[in-house]
Design a protein around this motif. Structure first.
Motif, PDB file in Angstrom:
ATOM      1  N   ASP A 171     -11.308  25.919 -33.182  1.00 30.87           N
ATOM      2  CA  ASP A 171     -10.013  25.554 -32.621  1.00 30.87           C
ATOM      3  C   ASP A 171      -9.513  24.287 -33.303  1.00 30.87           C
ATOM      4  O   ASP A 171     -10.148  23.230 -33.189  1.00 30.87           O
ATOM      5  CB  ASP A 171     -10.179  25.340 -31.117  1.00 30.87           C
ATOM      6  CG  ASP A 171      -8.889  25.028 -30.397  1.00 30.87           C
ATOM      7  OD1 ASP A 171      -7.889  24.669 -31.044  1.00 30.87           O
ATOM      8  OD2 ASP A 171      -8.895  25.120 -29.160  1.00 30.87           O
TER       9      ASP A 171
ATOM     10  N   SER B 187      -7.073  22.499 -32.527  1.00 29.25           N
ATOM     11  CA  SER B 187      -6.419  21.549 -31.625  1.00 29.25           C
ATOM     12  C   SER B 187      -7.354  20.435 -31.147  1.00 29.25           C
ATOM     13  O   SER B 187      -6.900  19.468 -30.549  1.00 29.25           O
ATOM     14  CB  SER B 187      -5.840  22.276 -30.410  1.00 29.25           C
ATOM     15  OG  SER B 187      -6.865  22.734 -29.562  1.00 29.25           O
TER      16      SER B 187
ATOM     17  N   ASN C  68     -13.784  22.194 -34.297  1.00 32.12           N
ATOM     18  CA  ASN C  68     -12.656  22.168 -35.219  1.00 32.12           C
ATOM     19  C   ASN C  68     -13.177  22.720 -36.547  1.00 32.12           C
ATOM     20  O   ASN C  68     -14.197  22.238 -37.055  1.00 32.12           O
ATOM     21  CB  ASN C  68     -12.148  20.737 -35.391  1.00 32.12           C
ATOM     22  CG  ASN C  68     -11.014  20.664 -36.378  1.00 32.12           C
ATOM     23  OD1 ASN C  68     -11.181  20.958 -37.557  1.00 32.12           O
ATOM     24  ND2 ASN C  68      -9.856  20.261 -35.892  1.00 32.12           N
TER      25      ASN C  68
END
Length: 177
Positions: free
Chosen positions: A34, A36, A56
């Motif tokens: 992800d 974000s 990440n």
């Protein structure tokens, strides 16, 4: 980004070298990548139970193999130490709770599970350690979350009174969720 089955099982085998519990927890399921989130984290539900492991993808790719294993074990220790439950009663969560949790986990991995801090360049430089979060204090690196959190809260209270700095501590202890 997804882990191939081959990479997933290679990681599983390597985790078993540190402790079988890491191997077992890793088998819960493949991680979610992800963009974000800045680094890595484990997400808990409102009752403090683990929901998922997130990484990440750019952070993941930047790490050497040993650091990837460290980060995986780091996130798993948050679950084993019931950090989700232990912080569920804290009002007004801030970065101090996360620093305190990470100091515990990072030192536990080095002191008890065979990781060597100097073999972890990113984690050594950017992780939360007693000497980076509490640089002016002579404290043990085997205390519990509540102990470190209390020190950070005391530091924050002193800062509110204008005694030490803007954000508590020296600001060098970057967060690894």
């Amino acid at each position: 980004m997804n882990l191939s089955n081959e990479e997933f099982f290679e990681i599983s085998s390597e985790l078993d070298n540190f402790h079988g519990i890491f191997y077992k927890l890793w088998l819960i399921g493949k991680p979610i990548f992800d963009e974000s989130i800045p680094t890595a984290e484990v997400r808990f539900d409102l009752e403090g139970r683990c929901v998922s492991f997130l990484f990440n993808p750019n952070f993941w790719e930047s790490l050497c193999e040993k650091e990837r294993l460290f980060v995986i074990c780091h996130e798993m220790l948050h679950i084993l130490l019931e950090h989700g439950v232990r912080i569920s009663n804290i009002n007004n969560l801030n970065k101090s709770y996360n620093k305190a949790l990470d100091v515990v986990v990072n030192h536990l991995l080095v002191n008890s599970f065979g990781f060597e801090r100097l073999e972890l360049p990113w984690v050594n430089k950017n992780g939360c350690w007693v000497d980076t979060v509490f640089p002016d204090m002579d404290i043990d690196d085997n205390e519990c979350f509540e102990y470190y959190y209390g020190l950070l809260l005391n530091d924050e209270n002193e800062n509110k009174n204008g005694e030490n700095g803007e954000n508590g501590g020296n600001g060098n202890g970057k967060i690894l969720d």
